[in-house]
Design a protein around this motif. Structure first.
Motif, PDB file in Angstrom:
ATOM      1  N   TYR A 138      27.345  51.479  42.785  1.00 30.77           N
ATOM      2  CA  TYR A 138      26.833  50.113  42.590  1.00 30.77           C
ATOM      3  C   TYR A 138      26.495  49.430  43.897  1.00 30.77           C
ATOM      4  N   SER A 196      41.154  51.707  31.765  1.00 27.81           N
ATOM      5  CA  SER A 196      40.321  52.891  31.716  1.00 27.81           C
ATOM      6  C   SER A 196      40.402  53.605  33.045  1.00 27.81           C
ATOM      7  N   VAL A 209      31.993  40.540  32.237  1.00 22.55           N
ATOM      8  CA  VAL A 209      32.690  41.090  33.415  1.00 22.55           C
ATOM      9  C   VAL A 209      34.036  41.698  33.014  1.00 22.55           C
ATOM     10  N   ILE A 210      34.732  41.013  32.103  1.00 18.27           N
ATOM     11  CA  ILE A 210      36.017  41.546  31.625  1.00 18.27           C
ATOM     12  C   ILE A 210      35.823  42.941  31.040  1.00 18.27           C
ATOM     13  N   ASN A 211      34.740  43.096  30.281  1.00 18.95           N
ATOM     14  CA  ASN A 211      34.477  44.392  29.654  1.00 18.95           C
ATOM     15  C   ASN A 211      34.081  45.468  30.645  1.00 18.95           C
ATOM     16  N   HIS A 212      33.778  45.056  31.866  1.00 21.17           N
ATOM     17  CA  HIS A 212      33.404  46.052  32.868  1.00 21.17           C
ATOM     18  C   HIS A 212      34.451  46.215  33.957  1.00 21.17           C
ATOM     19  N   TRP A 213      35.476  45.400  33.888  1.00 22.73           N
ATOM     20  CA  TRP A 213      36.484  45.498  34.954  1.00 22.73           C
ATOM     21  C   TRP A 213      37.547  46.518  34.589  1.00 22.73           C
ATOM     22  N   ILE A 214      37.538  47.605  35.314  1.00 24.08           N
ATOM     23  CA  ILE A 214      38.590  48.593  35.147  1.00 24.08           C
ATOM     24  C   ILE A 214      39.732  48.127  36.029  1.00 24.08           C
ATOM     25  N   LYS A 215      40.669  47.479  35.389  1.00 16.63           N
ATOM     26  CA  LYS A 215      41.778  46.881  36.130  1.00 16.63           C
ATOM     27  C   LYS A 215      42.669  47.991  36.675  1.00 16.63           C
ATOM     28  N   LYS A 229      41.602  39.363  32.774  1.00 21.27           N
ATOM     29  CA  LYS A 229      41.785  40.583  31.993  1.00 21.27           C
ATOM     30  C   LYS A 229      40.733  41.614  32.359  1.00 21.27           C
ATOM     31  N   GLY A 230      41.063  42.831  32.102  1.00 29.79           N
ATOM     32  CA  GLY A 230      40.103  43.897  32.325  1.00 29.79           C
ATOM     33  C   GLY A 230      40.321  44.939  31.261  1.00 29.79           C
ATOM     34  N   ILE A 231      39.663  46.069  31.450  1.00 32.61           N
ATOM     35  CA  ILE A 231      39.892  47.139  30.488  1.00 32.61           C
ATOM     36  C   ILE A 231      40.786  48.178  31.140  1.00 32.61           C
ATOM     37  N   ASN A 242      33.025  45.997  41.920  1.00 29.60           N
ATOM     38  CA  ASN A 242      32.282  46.928  41.068  1.00 29.60           C
ATOM     39  C   ASN A 242      32.103  46.378  39.656  1.00 29.60           C
ATOM     40  N   GLU A 283      30.808  54.754  38.577  1.00 30.70           N
ATOM     41  CA  GLU A 283      31.068  53.894  39.734  1.00 30.70           C
ATOM     42  C   GLU A 283      30.963  54.665  41.042  1.00 30.70           C
ATOM     43  N   ILE A 294      38.796  35.663  36.099  1.00 27.77           N
ATOM     44  CA  ILE A 294      38.853  36.924  35.355  1.00 27.77           C
ATOM     45  C   ILE A 294      40.299  37.392  35.389  1.00 27.77           C
TER      46      ILE A 294
END
Lengths: 191, 303, 430
Positions: C125, C35, B224-230, C31-33, B272, C100, C29
């Motif tokens: 999604y 982008s 999920v972290i790798n998919h969360w565009i923060k 952290k995130g990426i 998302n 997305e 959660i």
């Protein structure tokens, strides 16, 4: 429908905006709709364009010395009067020692030619902000102005304008170019 | 002599009669129920203390006495005869009287004899009855004793049996109880062992599940972290809770914001992220999946 | 150790999960990426008398959204299908491409030069429509419509004001027959539809917008001396509001549009003045022997930030707009100039130099921390976007001046391509 109106309003404002374009880049399609505005614009902008064209001629590179009513001493490379540009250090308006004789020569000339007057054109290199560079160019010109006044030149013969970084002598982004741009040009205006 | 005889006879008869009365009394006295037996006997009737033998002897003695008296009478009468001839008229008169008397006597005698007989019979009967009674009493006594003994014996037997039975029963009960206790104990031990085993198994399973839960949780979080565009403006302190429901394949069936951050952009980015990360890595073991991973939450909260 | 820290420690020891037996599992959660959000803008469908639409709106929208830095558009070549109707959309296709959001649209000719434009924004999604509009526009409005659609999408996805419908003013120079021509140009925020509103063979400088977006003030040297003009866009009429001896520079409209802060050197030293545009009264608000220039108003109109070298080197100072004591604002670096307040007043953008590299920096007014946003060597003239998200600035690319934009967090940076020569001094419209 609300959106439609909004879009239309914005489009209208752009059409009006386009009406004040100069003739250089007009969009005929849009101008058709606002011909009335177009006329008004023409007067204001064209006059303003003419003015720049006039000054452009005055500062053209092929201007002859004679046109300014200056003698042959200005063309003699051994005469300090041939040096019409005084250079400065970075972010400095202090007159360098090596230019003091040049300034003295121009002061002498102006004293002996009281009908001549000069514009001291201050310039800066391109680094930093433009308005600050305008001020910096002015300070450089003022340094010369003060020195010439001290050397006995009548201040009526002296005028100052600063172009800051707007009129570089050299276009390169290196110290060699910048050195040439940090300057005050001594511009004889003729009678 | 006749007179004599007559008188003798009468006298005898009278005596006998009196004796008979006495005897009757005595008998009647003695024929009292056995309780009398234990009573001290009155002195006057000492001679008549009876037993089988004395009663017989007395009867004989009485008989003998009577016989002797009759002989003496007859001898007297002979003497009297002589007197009587002398006195004929008187005699006749007396004779008449005597006949009368004799008749009376005869009647009496008969009656006496009848009585005697009757008495005899009665006595016999009485005697027999007494004997019988005695026998009966004795028998009864005997029976009683016997019965008593028997009863006692029976009682004893009964008691013995009862005791035996009781003991047996007690013993059985004790045994049963002991058996039961033993069984219960065994059962308890068995159960305890089973429980311990179950506990140990459960603990082992729980440990295993715990480890699995941690490792799958980590894997899910990583995905999920790798998919969360923060969102760039996501700041510390924001938080968004998302409930997810998964299919056993790990595919996200639903993801719902159950507690928003107040920032719709942030919440949507989180939702998302979960949907994008689908399928999530979940355990194949169905029980663990159902218990922990079929539905759980994500809390998106930037550091 | 504070309770809070202990709690944090505890949470990290527990491993961020709660055993199932006690409560439902909750995974943290944190952290995130970093982008941009992926979004696919499918070329719009077309129904009309001609072979194709007079203008395809999708590329305009794609460019707008990409330029924002917060969104990342899918190249058309990577699309598996190109639906223009909702019932042709297969969300799985777009999920497979990691998108997305999805934008589809249609342009249809109603009558000659009249078109109906409709578009829909989908959450891929969730598989549901997020936004949908239908509008009727003229051919000339199509491009504008695309920007408007970009704004609607951007606002929906980021909760921030879209600025694709705004405009930019900037100065270009072109050389023609040994003569330099200076132009003041206004264009759409994407650089398209440029209109020259003034041109001269002498320098034009420092364009600035009035708060209502209807006027532009600028410096022109057309008479060989600097002068400040205020030009009304609607009719092209202009007024020379300052042409004093010496410097007439750095105009800046007050937030209410009634005053103009400017730099004059008429009294010898270069100072900040406030010119009342209604009665032309002039008030000097700084007094120093050095250079005071480049004034910019705070949004509440009470404060002016400006550049001064009274400390030896140029630094930013503030002064009350009705005059008063100047306060030095910047201390970091040996050169801080051309401060500009963001519209919310929370930030000040500036040119910041350290060891000869001129960069764009933003100072957070609350913390007074300076964040350098760019990595160029000759970056200058920062101008905030009206939503405060971006800073437009001039930088040097090769031998040319170009315009670039950077997000105020410094994450996103891009060059705006203008093919008409040297571009400088951008000013973003309100």
């Amino acid at each position: 429908m609300r959106l439609n109106k909004e879009v239309f309003a914005i489009a209208l404002s752009i059409m009006i905006l386009s009406g004040c374009s100069s003739t250089d880049e007009k969009d005929s399609g849009l101008l058709d709709d606002v011909s009335a505005v177009d006329n008004e614009k023409d007067t204001s902008t064209s006059g303003y364009s003419d003015g720049s064209l006039l000054s452009g001629e005055e500062f053209g590179s092929n201007v002859t010395i004679d046109a300014r009513g200056l003698g042959p001493e200005f063309s003699d490379p051994t005469n300090p009067l041939s040096k019409g540009v005084i250079y400065f250090m970075y972010d400095s308006s202090q007159v360098r020692q090596d230019f003091i004789p040049v300034i003295a020569a121009h002061s002498k000339y102006l004293q002996s030619h009281p009908s001549q007057h000069i514009i001291l054109e201050g310039h800066a290199d391109e680094r930093g902000s433009r308005e600050y560079n305008i001020a910096l160019g002015e300070q450089r010109a003022k340094s010369i102005f003060r020195m010439m006044k001290m050397q006995g030149v009548n201040s009526n013969q002296l005028e100052i304008v600063s172009y800051g970084e707007e009129k570089p002598e050299a276009e390169g982004m290196d110290e060699a170019s910048w050195q040439q741009n940090r300057r005050v040009e001594v511009d004889y205006q003729g009678r | 002599m006749n007179n004599f005889k007559k008188y003798g006879f009468t006298f005898t008869l009278a005596v006998a009669f009196h004796l008979g009365i006495l005897a009757m009394f005595g008998i009647s006295y003695f024929s009292e129920p056995e309780i009398a037996e234990v009573k001290p006997l009155p002195e006057i009737i000492q001679a008549t203390v009876l037993d089988d033998v004395t009663i017989m002897e007395e009867a004989k003695r009485l008989k003998d006495n009577k016989k002797n008296k009759e002989i003496a009478q007859q001898e007297k009468q002979k003497k009297l005869e002589d007197n009587r001839k002398k006195e004929e008229k008187l005699l006749n008169k007396a004779k008449e009287k005597r006949i009368k008397e004799e008749k009376q006597a005869e009647k009496l005698e008969k009656k006496r004899q009848e009585n005697e007989l009757k008495e005899k019979k009665l006595a016999t009967e009485r005697k027999e009855r007494a004997i019988k009674e005695k026998e009966r009493l004795e028998q009864i006594k005997k029976d009683k004793v016997k019965a008593k003994a028997k009863a006692k014996k029976q009682q004893e037997e009964k008691e013995r049996l009862d005791k035996e039975r009781k003991e047996k029963k007690q013993k059985a009960e004790k045994k049963r109880k002991a058996d039961l206790a033993a069984e219960q104990k065994a059962e308890a031990v068995r159960k305890e062992a089973a429980r311990q085993k179950q506990e140990a198994d459960a603990k082992a399973k729980a440990d295993q599940d715990r480890k699995a839960t941690i490792s799958y949780s980590d894997a899910i979080r990583r995905k999920v972290i790798n998919h969360w565009i923060k969102p760039p403006l996501a700041t510390k302190g924001m938080n968004c809770l998302i409930s997810v429901t998964l299919l056993p394949s790990g595919d996200v069936m639903s993801a719902t914001v159950t507690r928003g951050s107040g920032d719709s952009v942030f919440d949507r980015s989180a939702e998302n992220a979960v949907r994008k990360a689908s399928p999530l890595p979940v355990p194949e073991e169905r029980e663990l999946f159902n218990r922990t991973f079929r539905s759980f939450n994500f809390n998106f909260t930037p550091e | 150790m504070s309770a809070f820290l202990r709690k944090i420690l505890l949470i990290s020891l527990v491993g961020c999960y709660v055993p199932a037996s006690q409560a439902e599992l909750t995974l943290e959660i944190t952290k995130g990426i970093e982008s941009a959000i992926p979004i696919a803008v499918v070329p719009f469908g077309w129904t009309g008398s001609k072979d194709r639409a007079p203008e395809d709106l999708a590329p305009i929208i794609q460019a707008d959204l990409s330029r924002s830095g917060l969104l990342k558009t899918l190249p058309v070549g990577e699309m598996l299908t190109m639906p223009s109707k909702a019932n042709h959309v297969r969300f799985r296709n777009w999920q497979a491409l990691g998108q997305e959001y999805l934008v589809i649209g249609e342009i249809s000719e109603v009558v000659d030069k009249q078109y109906q434009v409709q578009f829909q924004l989908f959450n891929v999604y969730r598989g549901e429509q997020f936004l949908g509009y239908r509008l009727t526009v003229s051919e000339k409005e199509l491009r504008r419509t695309a920007h408007h659609i970009s704004d609607l999408i951007y606002e929906k996805l980021t909760n921030k004001k879209g600025v694709f419908g705004t405009r930019l003013a900037y100065i270009t120079t072109t050389s023609k027959a040994n003569k330099k021509l200076y132009k003041l140009i206004i264009a759409d925020a994407d650089g398209f539809e440029p209109r020259v509103i003034a041109s001269s063979l002498e320098p034009i400088m420092s364009p600035t917008w009035s708060p209502d977006g209807k006027q532009i003030a600028y410096v022109s040297f057309e008479n060989k001396r600097s002068a400040i003009f205020v030009q009304t866009l609607a009719n092209g009429k202009r007024e020379r509001v300052a042409s004093y001896k010496g410097i007439n520079g750095a105009p800046s409209f007050s937030p209410d549009g009634t005053r103009l802060a400017l730099t004059l050197s008429k009294d010898g030293s270069t100072d900040i003045y406030i010119l009342n545009l209604n009665n032309r009264s002039l008030t000097k608000i700084t007094k120093s022997y050095g250079i005071d220039t480049e004034p910019s108003w705070s949004p509440d109109g009470k404060t002016i930030v400006y550049t001064s070298d009274r400390g030896g080197k140029p630094q930013l100072y503030t002064v009350p707009s009705n005059g008063g004591k100047a306060k030095r604002l910047t201390f970091e670096g040996d050169y801080n100039a051309r401060g500009q307040f963001s519209l919310d007043g929370k930030n000040i953008a500036m040119v910041h130099a350290n060891r000869g590299d001129y960069r764009i920096a933003v100072m957070d007014m609350a913390t007074r921390t300076v964040n350098v946003l760019t990595a160029g060597r000759y970056d200058e003239a920062p101008s905030f976007s009206p939503n405060g998200e971006m800073v437009l600035y001039a930088s040097r690319k090769g031998n040319k001046n170009v315009l670039s934009a950077v997000s105020i967090d410094g994450r996103m940076q891009q060059n705006l391509s203008f093919d008409n020569g040297d571009v400088r001094e951008p000013a973003w419209s309100p």
